[in-house]
Design an enzyme around this catalytic site. Structure first.
Site, PDB file in Angstrom:
ATOM      1  N   GLU A  28       0.810  -1.221   0.000  1.00  0.00           N
ATOM      2  CA  GLU A  28       0.000   0.000   0.000  1.00  0.00           C
ATOM      3  C   GLU A  28       0.845   1.275   0.000  1.00  0.00           C
ATOM      4  O   GLU A  28       0.306   2.362   0.163  1.00  0.00           O
ATOM      5  CB  GLU A  28      -0.943  -0.012   1.210  1.00  0.00           C
ATOM      6  CG  GLU A  28      -2.021  -1.067   1.086  1.00  0.00           C
ATOM      7  CD  GLU A  28      -3.013  -1.070   2.229  1.00  0.00           C
ATOM      8  OE1 GLU A  28      -2.750  -0.461   3.291  1.00  0.00           O
ATOM      9  OE2 GLU A  28      -4.081  -1.689   2.059  1.00  0.00           O
ATOM     10  N   GLU A  85     -10.777  -4.996   9.039  1.00  0.00           N
ATOM     11  CA  GLU A  85      -9.649  -4.063   9.028  1.00  0.00           C
ATOM     12  C   GLU A  85      -8.659  -4.392   7.916  1.00  0.00           C
ATOM     13  O   GLU A  85      -8.219  -3.515   7.190  1.00  0.00           O
ATOM     14  CB  GLU A  85      -8.941  -4.072  10.388  1.00  0.00           C
ATOM     15  CG  GLU A  85      -7.711  -3.210  10.464  1.00  0.00           C
ATOM     16  CD  GLU A  85      -7.981  -1.720  10.315  1.00  0.00           C
ATOM     17  OE1 GLU A  85      -7.035  -0.994   9.955  1.00  0.00           O
ATOM     18  OE2 GLU A  85      -9.115  -1.270  10.550  1.00  0.00           O
ATOM     19  N   TYR A  88      -5.451  -9.817   3.598  1.00  0.00           N
ATOM     20  CA  TYR A  88      -4.227  -9.825   2.801  1.00  0.00           C
ATOM     21  C   TYR A  88      -3.803 -11.258   2.528  1.00  0.00           C
ATOM     22  O   TYR A  88      -3.855 -12.111   3.414  1.00  0.00           O
ATOM     23  CB  TYR A  88      -3.104  -9.094   3.545  1.00  0.00           C
ATOM     24  CG  TYR A  88      -1.821  -8.998   2.756  1.00  0.00           C
ATOM     25  CD1 TYR A  88      -1.677  -8.098   1.717  1.00  0.00           C
ATOM     26  CD2 TYR A  88      -0.745  -9.823   3.063  1.00  0.00           C
ATOM     27  CE1 TYR A  88      -0.503  -8.015   1.000  1.00  0.00           C
ATOM     28  CE2 TYR A  88       0.444  -9.748   2.342  1.00  0.00           C
ATOM     29  CZ  TYR A  88       0.556  -8.844   1.315  1.00  0.00           C
ATOM     30  OH  TYR A  88       1.725  -8.757   0.593  1.00  0.00           O
ATOM     31  N   VAL A  89      -3.364 -11.492   1.301  1.00  0.00           N
ATOM     32  CA  VAL A  89      -2.817 -12.781   0.895  1.00  0.00           C
ATOM     33  C   VAL A  89      -1.460 -12.505   0.256  1.00  0.00           C
ATOM     34  O   VAL A  89      -1.327 -11.596  -0.579  1.00  0.00           O
ATOM     35  CB  VAL A  89      -3.751 -13.503  -0.111  1.00  0.00           C
ATOM     36  CG1 VAL A  89      -3.117 -14.790  -0.630  1.00  0.00           C
ATOM     37  CG2 VAL A  89      -5.104 -13.792   0.532  1.00  0.00           C
ATOM     38  N   GLY A  97      -8.402 -17.932  -4.879  1.00  0.00           N
ATOM     39  CA  GLY A  97      -9.587 -18.115  -4.042  1.00  0.00           C
ATOM     40  C   GLY A  97      -9.338 -18.031  -2.546  1.00  0.00           C
ATOM     41  O   GLY A  97     -10.270 -18.162  -1.758  1.00  0.00           O
ATOM     42  N   GLY A  99      -8.263 -15.372  -0.721  1.00  0.00           N
ATOM     43  CA  GLY A  99      -8.848 -14.140  -0.192  1.00  0.00           C
ATOM     44  C   GLY A  99     -10.351 -14.266  -0.042  1.00  0.00           C
ATOM     45  O   GLY A  99     -10.926 -13.812   0.953  1.00  0.00           O
ATOM     46  N   ASN A 126      -6.344  -0.364  -5.736  1.00  0.00           N
ATOM     47  CA  ASN A 126      -6.125  -1.770  -5.404  1.00  0.00           C
ATOM     48  C   ASN A 126      -7.055  -2.656  -6.236  1.00  0.00           C
ATOM     49  O   ASN A 126      -8.276  -2.469  -6.238  1.00  0.00           O
ATOM     50  CB  ASN A 126      -6.374  -1.993  -3.907  1.00  0.00           C
ATOM     51  CG  ASN A 126      -5.968  -3.366  -3.431  1.00  0.00           C
ATOM     52  OD1 ASN A 126      -5.899  -4.319  -4.197  1.00  0.00           O
ATOM     53  ND2 ASN A 126      -5.719  -3.467  -2.139  1.00  0.00           N
ATOM     54  N   TYR A 132     -14.180  -7.164  -4.385  1.00  0.00           N
ATOM     55  CA  TYR A 132     -15.219  -6.770  -3.434  1.00  0.00           C
ATOM     56  C   TYR A 132     -16.525  -6.427  -4.159  1.00  0.00           C
ATOM     57  O   TYR A 132     -17.602  -6.809  -3.708  1.00  0.00           O
ATOM     58  CB  TYR A 132     -14.758  -5.594  -2.582  1.00  0.00           C
ATOM     59  CG  TYR A 132     -13.652  -5.953  -1.619  1.00  0.00           C
ATOM     60  CD1 TYR A 132     -13.793  -7.017  -0.735  1.00  0.00           C
ATOM     61  CD2 TYR A 132     -12.463  -5.230  -1.584  1.00  0.00           C
ATOM     62  CE1 TYR A 132     -12.776  -7.359   0.148  1.00  0.00           C
ATOM     63  CE2 TYR A 132     -11.446  -5.566  -0.698  1.00  0.00           C
ATOM     64  CZ  TYR A 132     -11.613  -6.637   0.160  1.00  0.00           C
ATOM     65  OH  TYR A 132     -10.610  -6.971   1.032  1.00  0.00           O
ATOM     66  N   GLU A 144     -22.839   7.011  -1.909  1.00  0.00           N
ATOM     67  CA  GLU A 144     -23.421   7.808  -0.829  1.00  0.00           C
ATOM     68  C   GLU A 144     -22.584   9.035  -0.481  1.00  0.00           C
ATOM     69  O   GLU A 144     -22.960   9.812   0.388  1.00  0.00           O
ATOM     70  CB  GLU A 144     -23.612   6.934   0.425  1.00  0.00           C
ATOM     71  CG  GLU A 144     -24.621   5.818   0.226  1.00  0.00           C
ATOM     72  CD  GLU A 144     -24.822   4.980   1.480  1.00  0.00           C
ATOM     73  OE1 GLU A 144     -24.493   5.448   2.589  1.00  0.00           O
ATOM     74  OE2 GLU A 144     -25.323   3.848   1.334  1.00  0.00           O
TER      75      GLU A 144
END
Length: 161
Positions: A28, A85, A88-89, A97, A99, A126, A132, A144
């Protein structure tokens, strides 16, 4: 990856989890901000009657290759919530698969403890953001217009002096 075992973490796993947390900080581009130690993870997650967080790990041949850290939070609009929070893989085991298995473990916990929602954050660049979205997570920044804000370190200290 049929040999990968997803399980609740043990105290002694925190040495390997801490290294993965540092790997995530490098990924990151925030390595300088990561001050985590295995000892702090053990204290906050295992050496207390009410652990601050819980962890699932992905283990392959006695090596931790991924983790998911979550905790129970609270929404004043809905009630009990779960916050993921970190997920991570290790880079050499991604897109297999693992994650998703870790994510589903946290989602099941959220459902079992009757959380009204599962929250998480993800950097805009990312590639996990696409994962997701595929599993149904909505980007509330886009839909939103919520912003994720933070004050920490010296700024927090100055604020409360």
């Amino acid at each position: 990856m049929d040999n990968v075992i997803i399980r609740e973490a043990k105290k002694e796993d925190m040495y390997q989890v801490c290294q993965l947390i540092k790997d995530l900080a490098i990924f990151e581009k925030s390595e300088d901000q990561c001050k985590m130690t295995p000892e702090l993870l053990m204290k906050d997650g295992f050496d207390t009657e009410n652990p601050i967080f819980k962890t699932f790990v992905a283990e392959l041949h006695n090596r931790i290759i991924g983790y998911a850290i979550y905790f129970i939070s609270y929404s004043t609009w809905l009630g009990k919530s779960t916050f993921l929070e970190d997920l991570y893989v290790d880079s050499q085991y991604r897109n297999q698969g693992i994650g998703k298995k870790l994510f589903l473990c946290v989602a099941k916990i959220a459902q079992q403890c009757q959380s009204k929602r599962l929250d998480l954050h993800c950097l805009s660049w990312n590639s996990a953001l696409e994962f997701y979205k595929k599993v149904g997570v909505r980007n509330i920044t886009e839909i939103e217009n919520w912003n994720y804000l933070r004050i920490h370190g010296d700024e927090l200290d100055r604020l409360v002096e």
